[in-house]
Design a protein around this motif. Structure first.
Motif, short mmCIF file in Angstrom:
data_model
loop_
_atom_site.label_atom_id
_atom_site.label_comp_id
_atom_site.label_asym_id
_atom_site.label_seq_id
_atom_site.Cartn_x
_atom_site.Cartn_y
_atom_site.Cartn_z
N THR A 204 29.95 3.84 36.70
CA THR A 204 28.84 3.06 36.49
C THR A 204 28.60 2.21 35.66
N PRO A 205 27.90 1.16 35.95
CA PRO A 205 27.56 -0.06 35.21
C PRO A 205 26.86 0.36 33.85
N PHE B 299 29.09 -5.06 39.23
CA PHE B 299 30.68 -5.29 38.91
C PHE B 299 31.13 -5.87 37.67
N HIS B 300 30.39 -6.97 37.02
CA HIS B 300 30.80 -7.32 35.86
C HIS B 300 30.33 -6.51 34.52
N SER B 301 29.07 -5.42 34.95
CA SER B 301 28.86 -4.84 33.78
C SER B 301 29.81 -3.55 33.81
N THR B 302 30.64 -3.49 34.69
CA THR B 302 31.66 -2.19 34.96
C THR B 302 32.94 -2.65 34.55
N ILE B 303 33.32 -3.57 34.97
CA ILE B 303 34.93 -4.16 34.94
C ILE B 303 34.96 -4.96 34.05
N ALA B 304 35.67 -4.88 33.08
CA ALA B 304 35.89 -5.82 31.76
C ALA B 304 36.82 -7.02 32.18
N THR C 93 21.08 -5.27 37.36
CA THR C 93 22.12 -4.53 37.19
C THR C 93 21.68 -2.86 37.31
N HIS C 94 20.65 -2.80 36.69
CA HIS C 94 20.19 -1.21 36.94
C HIS C 94 19.91 -0.66 38.40
N ARG C 95 20.06 -1.74 39.31
CA ARG C 95 19.95 -1.39 40.77
C ARG C 95 21.39 -1.09 41.45
N CYS C 96 22.30 -1.30 40.60
CA CYS C 96 23.69 -1.14 41.14
C CYS C 96 24.01 0.63 40.42
N ARG C 97 24.44 1.47 41.36
CA ARG C 97 24.99 2.70 41.40
C ARG C 97 26.14 3.15 41.02
N GLY C 98 27.24 2.09 41.27
CA GLY C 98 28.45 2.60 41.08
C GLY C 98 29.54 1.39 41.89
N VAL C 99 30.86 1.16 41.05
CA VAL C 99 31.84 0.18 41.45
C VAL C 99 32.97 1.24 41.46
N ARG C 100 33.86 0.77 42.71
CA ARG C 100 35.14 1.44 42.66
C ARG C 100 36.23 0.74 43.28
N LEU C 101 37.16 0.53 42.94
CA LEU C 101 38.44 -0.16 43.34
C LEU C 101 38.83 0.56 45.01
N LEU C 102 38.95 -0.35 45.80
CA LEU C 102 39.57 0.04 47.18
C LEU C 102 41.17 -0.11 47.38
N GLN C 103 41.20 -1.46 46.92
CA GLN C 103 42.59 -2.25 47.19
C GLN C 103 42.81 -3.05 45.85
N ARG C 104 44.03 -2.85 45.35
CA ARG C 104 44.27 -3.76 44.39
C ARG C 104 45.35 -5.12 44.98
N PHE C 105 44.81 -6.25 44.73
CA PHE C 105 45.78 -7.28 45.17
C PHE C 105 46.88 -7.80 43.95
N VAL C 106 48.03 -8.13 44.57
CA VAL C 106 49.15 -8.76 43.68
C VAL C 106 48.68 -10.01 43.20
N CYS C 107 48.60 -10.08 41.80
CA CYS C 107 48.70 -11.52 41.03
C CYS C 107 49.49 -12.34 41.41
N PRO C 108 49.52 -13.74 41.85
CA PRO C 108 50.40 -14.78 42.11
C PRO C 108 51.03 -15.23 40.53
N GLY C 109 52.17 -15.50 40.55
CA GLY C 109 53.00 -15.81 39.35
C GLY C 109 54.47 -15.33 39.23
#
Length: 126
Positions: free
Chosen positions: A6-7, A73-78, A110-126
Protein backbone atom coordinates in the motif's frame (compact mmCIF):
# COMPACT_ATOMS: atom_id res chain seq x y z
CA UNK A 1 6.91 -9.31 -3.54
CA UNK A 2 3.71 -11.08 -4.55
CA UNK A 3 1.34 -9.31 -2.20
CA UNK A 4 0.11 -5.79 -2.77
CA UNK A 5 1.99 -3.05 -0.99
CA UNK A 6 0.00 0.00 0.00
CA UNK A 7 1.36 3.44 -0.89
CA UNK A 8 2.45 5.65 1.98
CA UNK A 9 -0.18 8.35 2.24
CA UNK A 10 0.57 10.81 5.00
CA UNK A 11 -2.51 12.80 5.99
CA UNK A 12 -4.70 11.21 3.30
CA UNK A 13 -7.61 8.83 3.91
CA UNK A 14 -7.65 5.50 2.10
CA UNK A 15 -9.97 5.16 -0.87
CA UNK A 16 -11.52 1.70 -0.91
CA UNK A 17 -15.22 2.44 -1.46
CA UNK A 18 -15.31 1.92 -5.24
CA UNK A 19 -14.06 -0.96 -7.41
CA UNK A 20 -10.47 -1.05 -8.57
CA UNK A 21 -8.96 -0.86 -12.03
CA UNK A 22 -5.74 -2.70 -12.87
CA UNK A 23 -2.89 -0.88 -14.62
CA UNK A 24 0.69 -1.90 -15.26
CA UNK A 25 3.87 0.12 -14.88
CA UNK A 26 6.93 -0.96 -16.80
CA UNK A 27 10.06 0.24 -14.99
CA UNK A 28 13.30 0.00 -16.91
CA UNK A 29 16.79 1.03 -15.88
CA UNK A 30 19.02 2.89 -18.29
CA UNK A 31 22.56 2.38 -17.09
CA UNK A 32 25.70 2.22 -19.14
CA UNK A 33 28.78 1.93 -17.07
CA UNK A 34 30.54 -0.12 -14.47
CA UNK A 35 28.33 -1.53 -11.72
CA UNK A 36 31.33 -1.28 -9.40
CA UNK A 37 31.08 2.51 -9.64
CA UNK A 38 27.62 2.57 -8.06
CA UNK A 39 27.12 3.69 -4.48
CA UNK A 40 25.44 1.35 -1.98
CA UNK A 41 22.13 3.25 -2.36
CA UNK A 42 22.33 3.13 -6.16
CA UNK A 43 23.00 -0.64 -6.00
CA UNK A 44 19.71 -1.09 -4.14
CA UNK A 45 17.96 0.30 -7.22
CA UNK A 46 19.14 -2.68 -9.30
CA UNK A 47 16.24 -4.64 -7.74
CA UNK A 48 13.58 -2.16 -8.97
CA UNK A 49 13.29 -2.78 -12.75
CA UNK A 50 10.27 -4.86 -13.63
CA UNK A 51 6.62 -4.98 -14.50
CA UNK A 52 4.31 -3.89 -11.69
CA UNK A 53 0.57 -4.20 -11.26
CA UNK A 54 -1.12 -1.18 -9.72
CA UNK A 55 -4.69 -0.99 -8.47
CA UNK A 56 -6.39 2.41 -8.80
CA UNK A 57 -9.95 3.63 -8.27
CA UNK A 58 -12.01 2.52 -11.27
CA UNK A 59 -13.93 5.76 -11.79
CA UNK A 60 -10.80 7.80 -12.60
CA UNK A 61 -10.37 9.00 -16.18
CA UNK A 62 -7.54 7.37 -18.13
CA UNK A 63 -5.22 10.36 -17.56
CA UNK A 64 -6.02 10.50 -13.84
CA UNK A 65 -5.68 6.72 -13.51
CA UNK A 66 -2.23 6.86 -15.12
CA UNK A 67 -1.16 9.70 -12.80
CA UNK A 68 -2.56 7.82 -9.81
CA UNK A 69 -0.67 4.64 -10.76
CA UNK A 70 2.58 6.55 -11.24
CA UNK A 71 2.21 8.43 -7.93
CA UNK A 72 1.18 5.28 -6.09
CA UNK A 73 4.20 3.42 -7.46
CA UNK A 74 6.59 6.15 -6.33
CA UNK A 75 4.95 6.31 -2.90
CA UNK A 76 5.41 2.56 -2.49
CA UNK A 77 8.73 1.64 -4.13
CA UNK A 78 11.79 3.53 -2.93
CA UNK A 79 14.17 4.62 -5.68
CA UNK A 80 17.40 6.41 -4.91
CA UNK A 81 18.58 7.19 -8.45
CA UNK A 82 15.47 8.47 -10.23
CA UNK A 83 17.25 9.62 -13.39
CA UNK A 84 18.38 6.08 -14.19
CA UNK A 85 14.84 4.85 -14.84
CA UNK A 86 12.07 5.14 -17.40
CA UNK A 87 8.47 4.50 -16.43
CA UNK A 88 5.62 3.50 -18.75
CA UNK A 89 2.02 3.17 -17.56
CA UNK A 90 0.09 0.59 -19.58
CA UNK A 91 -3.49 -0.60 -19.86
CA UNK A 92 -3.01 -4.38 -19.57
CA UNK A 93 -6.20 -5.18 -21.48
CA UNK A 94 -5.21 -3.19 -24.59
CA UNK A 95 -1.44 -2.90 -24.19
CA UNK A 96 -1.73 0.82 -24.90
CA UNK A 97 0.53 3.37 -23.21
CA UNK A 98 -1.39 5.70 -20.91
CA UNK A 99 -0.31 9.29 -20.38
CA UNK A 100 -0.86 11.03 -17.06
CA UNK A 101 -2.42 14.43 -16.51
CA UNK A 102 0.36 17.04 -16.34
CA UNK A 103 -2.03 19.55 -14.74
CA UNK A 104 -2.34 17.51 -11.53
CA UNK A 105 -0.08 18.39 -8.63
CA UNK A 106 2.51 15.75 -7.83
CA UNK A 107 1.09 12.97 -5.63
CA UNK A 108 -2.40 14.52 -5.60
CA UNK A 109 -4.01 11.18 -6.49
CA UNK A 110 -1.85 8.88 -4.36
CA UNK A 111 -4.74 8.23 -1.97
CA UNK A 112 -6.72 6.74 -4.90
CA UNK A 113 -4.04 4.03 -5.39
CA UNK A 114 -4.93 0.84 -3.56
CA UNK A 115 -1.84 -1.27 -4.03
CA UNK A 116 1.29 -2.08 -6.00
CA UNK A 117 2.86 -5.47 -6.61
CA UNK A 118 5.71 -6.83 -8.69
CA UNK A 119 4.65 -9.14 -11.51
CA UNK A 120 8.01 -9.69 -13.22
CA UNK A 121 11.54 -8.58 -12.39
CA UNK A 122 13.78 -7.38 -15.22
CA UNK A 123 17.53 -8.01 -15.30
CA UNK A 124 19.58 -4.81 -15.28
CA UNK A 125 22.10 -4.20 -18.02
CA UNK A 126 25.70 -4.11 -17.00
Amino acid sequence: MNEYLTPRRPYMPSDTATPSRVLHIRVEMEFWGDLNDLSHKEREDLEVPGLYEVLVASELSDAHAASCAFDGFHSTIAINWLDAFTYTVLDPTTGEVMEGDDEIDSYELTHRCRGVRLLQRFVCPG
